[in-house]
Design an enzyme around this catalytic site. Sequence first.
Site: not given
Length: 691
Positions: A518, A545, A608
């Site tokens: 992230d 991600d 997502w």
Amino acid sequence: MSETRSKARARHRRRKTALVVGVPLALSAAGAMAYGGVFGMFGADAQPKASAATATPAWATATADGFASVNALGQNGTYGGRDGKTVTVKTLADLEKYATATDPYVIVVAAAITMDPVGKEIKVASNKTIIGSGTSGHIVGGGFFLGQGVHNVIIRNLTIRDAYQGVWNDKEHDYDGIQMDGAHHVWIDHNDIRHMADGLIDSRKDTTYLTVSYNKLSNENKAFGIGWTDNTTADITIHHNWIRETQQRNPSTDNVAHAHLYNNYLEDEPGTDITSAYGNYARGNTNMVLQNSYFSGMNNPVVRDSTATLKQSGNVFSGTSGKNESGGTGASWDPKSYYSYTLDKAADVPALLKSGSGPRSSLGTTTASTTAATGTTLTVAADGTGQYKTVQAAVDAVPANNTARVTISVKPGTYRETVKVPSNKPHVTIQGTGGSRKDTVIVYNNAAGTKKADGTTYGTTGSATMAVEADDFQARNLTVSNDFDEKAHQDISAQAVALRTAADKVFLDSVIITGDQDTLELDSASSAALGRVYVRNSYVVGNVDFIFGRATAVVDHSVITLKKRWDGSSAGFVTAPSTAANRKGFLINNTTVNGDVTAASFFLGRNWHASGDATLKPQTTVRNSSLSAAIKSTPWSDMGGFSWKADRFAEYKNTGAGSGAASSDRPQLTDTQAADQTVAAWLGDWTPTAS
């Protein structure tokens, strides 16, 4: 030979502080950007020096790196005309008037100036900066000459072109782009030099303390010649230049005491009329260090005379043939004993220089006159030499609801802090002033599971090292990092954001954003708000991600670097969009995706559906990009029980080992569809410009 080296070494005195130099918007960065000032308001008349209330543009005071930065021969580095007036010129008469003057000047070339007669080379005097205004500064049909003893000269951001007289190996017309005979302390940076009659750059007759950086040299028989003397005294740095479609002198380096060549890109395109004779050539008694350069299609990419010494390391050779030499008996030397520098990976060099070499629109210019009239610059330095010691302190000093651009100028250093730009402080630019985006680092180590003082945890969003909630924000020439140690903290949630945006019109220009899981959260102020982000000429580093969120975002002409996980394994997802059905998601355009990870171990993305929201329509398009073998042949993945095939994931004309043909598992846009998925379509009525 050893005695000569000893005497040359004794001439140098190392600089004790980091140098402020202009780095390209290609990934290392064009650090010297245009902020404030009054250019364009007074035509060709001399511009006044900035008063205390008006910040001097960084490019007007930029100093060289490499050997041009070394204190020697009575000259302390290379800073050009920064101590003099700034003038804007649009005619040959004005250019020659100021370039040949005895006083120092910063000369901004704001038009295409045609030399008369053809082949004319203006005799530049010492203490001058000659810089193009954005991409409008052209020197047509001639160039510049720096004679014996001329020193402290900067030539930047110009297009110098078209003195060609129709003869390929022209022995009659000595029309060069830039010729130096016995000059010293010269910086040639971010120019596009092409199609001249003789050579593009000639460094002759013991010219020394020369740095040549981030130039495009092309379409010429002779690119860059060095020498024309039996002496072995010159010291020269040549880095981050894109030399393409040139036959010889790429460069030819003759009798140079210390020649440091690094991170250059030499390219001979197949099937053209121009065929390279050789690449980097160490001639005579030259002692050359050649590092992390990329040679594509070159014949005889590296050549060494038997009398020369050439030490190679980290170079990449793709489709080359013929001589590739190293060795010699000269004394070993380390460039870092003279100046500091940072190497980019050789594999990244083509993408970096294709986007980052040559003239920059942000150099030699300012933006809106309202900014010039009312803009403010705040300085940050960890050592106390600025107005503030922390970046957050400078942000706190920005007036609430400000209407004019505020630039927070951050000196090189590591700033271990979290930074938040709140929504009531728009029009803020945070800019590193170092020679590289690596010089100014904002870093912290919060993770989603890290506990606050009250016992609660930060959560993913709250973990960000830098959080941007204000519209019209810009970051430039710096690194934002989250260095949370996953291995040491396996007991808590590992999402750790480096940079979070939750605003509209966010421009991330020539930055490094690095973390693990992230890394870069691209959000909007609310689910109903438009949040546009443009990332250009930057690096984004992570593994899981690591580009995620609901924003409408473009990653353009950048490098996405895949990183192994804490345990050494290779597995991850580049993107995790959570796009609303009526919005555009992520567009990755003209970007390189690479990294030192296992082949076929990373997905380009997964869908997502934040909070399990079935109404979302996540979108990632990857187009015209280079994908390494790390990308899976089935590059998209499901997430949270939602099928990616029901959402919006596609590619278009990607290349590299990780690209692939169209299939049900690998959707490809048609030409018609691709015409609607462009940078302009993503950004709408917003055109990002440096300010």
